[in-house]
Design a protein around this motif. Structure first.
Motif, PDB file in Angstrom:
ATOM      1  N   LYS A 187       0.854  -1.110   0.044  1.00 26.70           N
ATOM      2  CA  LYS A 187       0.070   0.105   0.032  1.00 26.70           C
ATOM      3  C   LYS A 187       1.148   1.082   0.020  1.00 26.70           C
ATOM      4  O   LYS A 187       1.679   1.539   1.020  1.00 26.70           O
ATOM      5  CB  LYS A 187      -0.735   0.087   1.248  1.00 26.70           C
ATOM      6  N   VAL A 188       0.804   1.770  -1.061  1.00 32.25           N
ATOM      7  CA  VAL A 188       1.700   3.226  -1.423  1.00 32.25           C
ATOM      8  C   VAL A 188       1.182   4.152  -0.619  1.00 32.25           C
ATOM      9  O   VAL A 188       0.028   4.630  -0.349  1.00 32.25           O
ATOM     10  CB  VAL A 188       1.719   3.481  -2.754  1.00 32.25           C
ATOM     11  N   GLU A 189       2.236   4.948   0.247  1.00 32.16           N
ATOM     12  CA  GLU A 189       2.268   6.206   1.361  1.00 32.16           C
ATOM     13  C   GLU A 189       2.920   7.237   0.652  1.00 32.16           C
ATOM     14  O   GLU A 189       3.854   7.056  -0.266  1.00 32.16           O
ATOM     15  CB  GLU A 189       2.421   5.779   2.565  1.00 32.16           C
ATOM     16  N   PRO A 190       2.490   8.293   0.999  1.00 32.65           N
ATOM     17  CA  PRO A 190       3.225   9.637   0.364  1.00 32.65           C
ATOM     18  C   PRO A 190       4.689   9.503   0.823  1.00 32.65           C
ATOM     19  O   PRO A 190       5.553  10.106   0.035  1.00 32.65           O
ATOM     20  CB  PRO A 190       2.606  10.820   1.183  1.00 32.65           C
ATOM     21  N   SER A 191       5.108   9.018   1.810  1.00 31.54           N
ATOM     22  CA  SER A 191       6.623   8.995   1.985  1.00 31.54           C
ATOM     23  C   SER A 191       7.360   7.765   1.288  1.00 31.54           C
ATOM     24  O   SER A 191       8.645   7.785   1.151  1.00 31.54           O
ATOM     25  CB  SER A 191       6.677   8.261   3.780  1.00 31.54           C
ATOM     26  N   ASP A 192       6.623   7.008   0.446  1.00 36.29           N
ATOM     27  CA  ASP A 192       7.234   6.350  -0.648  1.00 36.29           C
ATOM     28  C   ASP A 192       7.853   7.130  -1.732  1.00 36.29           C
ATOM     29  O   ASP A 192       8.514   6.356  -2.484  1.00 36.29           O
ATOM     30  CB  ASP A 192       6.192   5.087  -0.761  1.00 36.29           C
ATOM     31  N   VAL A 193       7.214   8.077  -1.990  1.00 36.27           N
ATOM     32  CA  VAL A 193       7.746   8.905  -3.394  1.00 36.27           C
ATOM     33  C   VAL A 193       9.269   9.031  -3.339  1.00 36.27           C
ATOM     34  O   VAL A 193       9.803   9.383  -2.267  1.00 36.27           O
ATOM     35  CB  VAL A 193       7.040  10.244  -3.434  1.00 36.27           C
ATOM     36  N   GLY A 194       9.646   8.851  -4.499  1.00 41.12           N
ATOM     37  CA  GLY A 194      11.244   8.868  -4.640  1.00 41.12           C
ATOM     38  C   GLY A 194      11.875   8.151  -5.717  1.00 41.12           C
ATOM     39  O   GLY A 194      10.936   7.544  -6.400  1.00 41.12           O
ATOM     40  N   GLU A 226     -10.028   1.018  -0.312  1.00 42.64           N
ATOM     41  CA  GLU A 226      -9.850  -0.381  -0.015  1.00 42.64           C
ATOM     42  C   GLU A 226     -10.162  -1.530  -0.935  1.00 42.64           C
ATOM     43  O   GLU A 226     -11.059  -1.277  -1.749  1.00 42.64           O
ATOM     44  CB  GLU A 226     -10.453  -0.644   1.479  1.00 42.64           C
ATOM     45  N   TYR A 227      -9.377  -2.342  -0.819  1.00 42.10           N
ATOM     46  CA  TYR A 227      -9.454  -3.696  -1.725  1.00 42.10           C
ATOM     47  C   TYR A 227      -8.912  -4.743  -1.222  1.00 42.10           C
ATOM     48  O   TYR A 227      -8.019  -4.713  -0.228  1.00 42.10           O
ATOM     49  CB  TYR A 227      -9.095  -3.400  -3.062  1.00 42.10           C
ATOM     50  N   GLU A 228      -9.481  -6.044  -1.559  1.00 44.73           N
ATOM     51  CA  GLU A 228      -9.090  -7.082  -1.181  1.00 44.73           C
ATOM     52  C   GLU A 228      -7.498  -7.589  -1.729  1.00 44.73           C
ATOM     53  O   GLU A 228      -7.208  -7.115  -2.570  1.00 44.73           O
ATOM     54  CB  GLU A 228      -9.998  -8.324  -1.516  1.00 44.73           C
ATOM     55  N   PRO A 229      -7.049  -8.373  -0.941  1.00 42.37           N
ATOM     56  CA  PRO A 229      -5.514  -8.855  -0.928  1.00 42.37           C
ATOM     57  C   PRO A 229      -5.553  -9.495  -2.418  1.00 42.37           C
ATOM     58  O   PRO A 229      -6.312 -10.303  -2.994  1.00 42.37           O
ATOM     59  CB  PRO A 229      -5.229  -9.578  -0.035  1.00 42.37           C
ATOM     60  N   LYS A 230      -4.276  -9.105  -3.053  1.00 43.40           N
ATOM     61  CA  LYS A 230      -3.904 -10.110  -4.392  1.00 43.40           C
ATOM     62  C   LYS A 230      -2.623 -10.570  -4.056  1.00 43.40           C
ATOM     63  O   LYS A 230      -1.601  -9.632  -4.240  1.00 43.40           O
ATOM     64  CB  LYS A 230      -4.025  -8.863  -5.501  1.00 43.40           C
ATOM     65  N   ILE A 231      -2.264 -11.605  -4.082  1.00 36.92           N
ATOM     66  CA  ILE A 231      -0.939 -12.232  -3.976  1.00 36.92           C
ATOM     67  C   ILE A 231      -0.130 -12.239  -5.105  1.00 36.92           C
ATOM     68  O   ILE A 231      -0.580 -12.820  -6.187  1.00 36.92           O
ATOM     69  CB  ILE A 231      -0.958 -13.599  -3.504  1.00 36.92           C
ATOM     70  N   ASN A 256      -5.323  -3.247   0.299  1.00 40.32           N
ATOM     71  CA  ASN A 256      -5.542  -1.926   1.120  1.00 40.32           C
ATOM     72  C   ASN A 256      -6.935  -2.266   2.092  1.00 40.32           C
ATOM     73  O   ASN A 256      -8.101  -2.523   1.431  1.00 40.32           O
ATOM     74  CB  ASN A 256      -5.810  -0.666   0.405  1.00 40.32           C
ATOM     75  N   PRO A 257      -6.874  -2.511   3.160  1.00 35.52           N
ATOM     76  CA  PRO A 257      -5.549  -2.311   4.253  1.00 35.52           C
ATOM     77  C   PRO A 257      -4.471  -3.319   4.008  1.00 35.52           C
ATOM     78  O   PRO A 257      -4.613  -4.109   3.228  1.00 35.52           O
ATOM     79  CB  PRO A 257      -6.056  -2.347   5.719  1.00 35.52           C
ATOM     80  N   VAL A 258      -3.137  -3.061   4.552  1.00 31.37           N
ATOM     81  CA  VAL A 258      -2.107  -3.838   4.238  1.00 31.37           C
ATOM     82  C   VAL A 258      -2.350  -5.390   4.742  1.00 31.37           C
ATOM     83  O   VAL A 258      -2.912  -5.343   5.969  1.00 31.37           O
ATOM     84  CB  VAL A 258      -0.932  -3.278   5.034  1.00 31.37           C
ATOM     85  N   PRO A 259      -2.368  -6.372   3.942  1.00 25.05           N
ATOM     86  CA  PRO A 259      -2.901  -7.612   4.197  1.00 25.05           C
ATOM     87  C   PRO A 259      -1.829  -8.191   5.294  1.00 25.05           C
ATOM     88  O   PRO A 259      -0.631  -8.291   5.303  1.00 25.05           O
ATOM     89  CB  PRO A 259      -2.769  -8.465   2.943  1.00 25.05           C
ATOM     90  N   ALA A 260      -2.152  -9.160   6.080  1.00 22.20           N
ATOM     91  CA  ALA A 260      -1.386  -9.935   6.970  1.00 22.20           C
ATOM     92  C   ALA A 260      -1.137 -11.188   6.343  1.00 22.20           C
ATOM     93  O   ALA A 260      -2.283 -11.987   5.739  1.00 22.20           O
ATOM     94  CB  ALA A 260      -2.344 -10.174   8.378  1.00 22.20           C
ATOM     95  N   ILE A 261       0.058 -11.830   6.415  1.00 24.09           N
ATOM     96  CA  ILE A 261       0.425 -13.076   5.775  1.00 24.09           C
ATOM     97  C   ILE A 261       0.399 -14.137   6.900  1.00 24.09           C
ATOM     98  O   ILE A 261       1.048 -14.047   7.790  1.00 24.09           O
ATOM     99  CB  ILE A 261       1.807 -12.996   4.970  1.00 24.09           C
ATOM    100  N   THR A 262      -0.236 -15.445   6.618  1.00 22.68           N
ATOM    101  CA  THR A 262      -0.364 -16.562   7.666  1.00 22.68           C
ATOM    102  C   THR A 262       0.094 -17.620   6.786  1.00 22.68           C
ATOM    103  O   THR A 262      -0.113 -17.959   5.582  1.00 22.68           O
ATOM    104  CB  THR A 262      -1.436 -16.722   8.524  1.00 22.68           C
ATOM    105  N   TRP A 263       0.823 -18.726   7.340  1.00 24.57           N
ATOM    106  CA  TRP A 263       1.021 -19.972   6.743  1.00 24.57           C
ATOM    107  C   TRP A 263       0.389 -21.201   7.594  1.00 24.57           C
ATOM    108  O   TRP A 263       0.400 -21.115   8.905  1.00 24.57           O
ATOM    109  CB  TRP A 263       2.441 -20.098   6.687  1.00 24.57           C
ATOM    110  N   ARG A 264       0.360 -22.190   6.713  1.00 29.86           N
ATOM    111  CA  ARG A 264      -0.260 -23.442   7.437  1.00 29.86           C
ATOM    112  C   ARG A 264       0.068 -24.561   6.449  1.00 29.86           C
ATOM    113  O   ARG A 264       0.244 -24.348   5.167  1.00 29.86           O
ATOM    114  CB  ARG A 264      -1.789 -23.389   8.044  1.00 29.86           C
ATOM    115  N   ASN A 303      -7.256  -9.042   4.851  1.00 32.12           N
ATOM    116  CA  ASN A 303      -7.621  -8.110   5.269  1.00 32.12           C
ATOM    117  C   ASN A 303      -9.066  -7.782   5.480  1.00 32.12           C
ATOM    118  O   ASN A 303      -9.791  -8.758   5.319  1.00 32.12           O
ATOM    119  CB  ASN A 303      -6.897  -6.687   4.567  1.00 32.12           C
ATOM    120  N   SER A 304      -9.441  -6.691   5.804  1.00 37.91           N
ATOM    121  CA  SER A 304     -10.670  -6.525   5.984  1.00 37.91           C
ATOM    122  C   SER A 304     -11.854  -6.718   4.929  1.00 37.91           C
ATOM    123  O   SER A 304     -12.967  -6.707   5.081  1.00 37.91           O
ATOM    124  CB  SER A 304     -11.089  -5.053   6.923  1.00 37.91           C
TER     125      SER A 304
END
Length: 467
Positions: A187-194, A226-231, A256-264, A303-304
């Protein structure tokens, strides 16, 4: 001095010679090992040496193969053989990388060494000098491509943000793939510009190159909802892993929001303690891979707004390991030979045999290879030589060496002595057997007193009233 004494002296001499000179047949005391040569562009010395040494009497001579073709060193060429060692100078990454084998020969036969690979590690410069800017909305995910240059050897990747030594720090939102080198921002934030620069390091040569910078800019047409995760980072559907190696599975998603990654593991098998999940959960590491680690693995990004799942299977493999080897043997002419050769491996190995370094062709029915076992019936002197069993699967091969001596033996009654006297019932049958040890088979004749009898091999005589 009589003939028998001359033979005895010769035998004693040969025995002393054999004991003092080691084994008669060639036996490897040193075999070549695989080499990874770090090639630096400005390095003047580019030379490697493969080692090979064998004992035998007479002393063995040596030849070398590259990719199953013989090497013929010429005066002034880049190849030279000293003792049994092969020296290659002025290495060329296009011509010299390959598989090498040493052959040691004397009058008793030829043996072929294990395979040794030559890998020439290098890292070239990036060919492109400029890259177009990447424009995204705030809140949108993005992938910045690295596109590493031509290379050989393991690479590691990192990214410079704006200026060195400011590197991108990986977390739940940012991920650098060590498979492709690409940088992922969930998820890109303004601080990522550069400006972003991919840094590629060859772990063998320790050389490092930087790619052209890529500018990341924000679009001015609104913020991404917001949108669902895309691996975007996935591990293979099927990945073969060697016994004892460390395997790393990568998984990362944009969202968006930043997805959480889980393994099983889908079969609900719990992870053993040795399994490590990185801080960002984007990498699952399994050290010292074993048979029980094989199976399905599942990565979920959530994510949500929803979730996304990918699955893959790790398969276990092992290169061949010999569990039963042929042993040196001495046989007489017309006898039979059976050599067992077995190896453990996954997948199961196939088998083939060499005689004096060349494939053993079974044009004759008397030579058979079944499940690794070699059988030869009705041995002849021409069967004498050095034999090698090769067990192989697609992950490797192993060699087992053995010598076959086929000998001629003069008739010898020591193991089957005729009885000095045989009792028989008058009017009955008697069987007197004659089974001398000899090679090749010879003629057997009988005499009764001074009278020659017609029967051969054995005499079955009915004793009557005759004297």
């Amino acid at each position: 001095m009589g003939l028998s004494w001359k033979l005895l002296v010769l035998q004693l001499f040969m025995g002393c010679l054999s004991e003092g000179s080691g084994p008669l047949r060639p036996v490897f005391t040193k075999q070549p090992g695989s080499i990874v040569f770090p090639l630096h562009l400005n390095e003047p010395s580019r030379e490697v040496t493969f080692s090979c040494e064998a004992q035998g009497h007479p002393p063995p001579s040596y030849r070398w193969k590259m990719n199953d073709s013989f090497i013929y060193p010429q005066p002034g060429s880049r190849y030279s053989i000293s003792g049994g060692n092969l020296r290659i100078s002025q290495l060329n990454k296009e011509e010299d990388a390959g598989v090498y084998q040493c052959l040691a020969s004397n009058s008793f036969g030829t043996i072929l060494s294990r395979e040794a690979s030559l890998h020439i590690a290098y890292l070239e410069e990036f060919k492109t000098k400029r890259r177009s800017p990447v424009s995204v909305r705030e809140g949108q995910g993005v992938v910045l491509l690295c596109g590493p240059p031509a290379h050989m050897g393991e690479l590691t990747f990192s990214w410079i943000f704006n200026e060195y030594p400011s590197f991108v720090k990986q977390d739940m939102r940012r991920f650098v793939s060590q498979k492709t080198g690409n940088l992922y921002i969930a998820k890109v934030e303004p601080s990522d510009v550069g400006n972003y620069t991919c840094v590629v390091t060859n772990t063998v040569t320790q050389s490092r190159v930087q790619g052209p910078p890529t500018s990341l800019v924000l679009r001015n047409d609104g913020i991404m909802g917001e949108y669902e995760p895309k691996i975007e980072v996935q591990f293979p559907e099927v990945l073969a892993v060697a016994k004892g190696l460390t395997v790393k599975l990568e998984c990362f998603a944009l969202g968006n929001p930043v997805p959480a990654i889980t393994w099983r593991r889908p079969d609900e098998v719990p992870f053993p303690r040795k399994v490590d999940v990185g801080k960002s959960s984007g990498v699952l590491e399994i050290p010292y891979f074993q048979q029980e680690d094989a199976g399905q693995y599942e990565c979920t990004a959530e994510n949500s707004r929803g979730k996304n799942t990918v699955k893959g299977r790790l398969s276990f493999y092992a290169s061949p390991h010999l569990v039963e080897k042929p042993q040196d043997v001495q046989k007489a002419i017309d006898e039979s030979l059976l050599w067992e050769c077995k190896a453990s491996a996954k997948p199961k190995p196939s088998y083939r045999w060499l005689k004096n370094g060349e494939p053993l062709e079974s044009f004759e029915d008397r030579i058979q290879v079944v499940n690794g076992a070699l059988s030869i019936s009705s041995l002849t002197l021409s069967d004498t030589g050095m034999y090698q069993c090769i067990a192989e699967n697609r992950h490797g091969r192993v060699f087992a060496n053995a010598e076959l001596k086929v000998i001629a033996v003069a008739p010898d009654f020591s193991s089957s002595v005729l009885k000095a006297q045989t009792l028989a019932r008058q009017g009955g049958d008697v069987l007197i057997e004659c089974r001398p040890r000899m090679s090749p088979r010879g003629m057997i004749s009988w005499r009764k007193g001074k009278e020659a009898l017609r029967e051969s091999h054995s005499l079955a005589k009915r004793w009557g009233s005759e004297p």
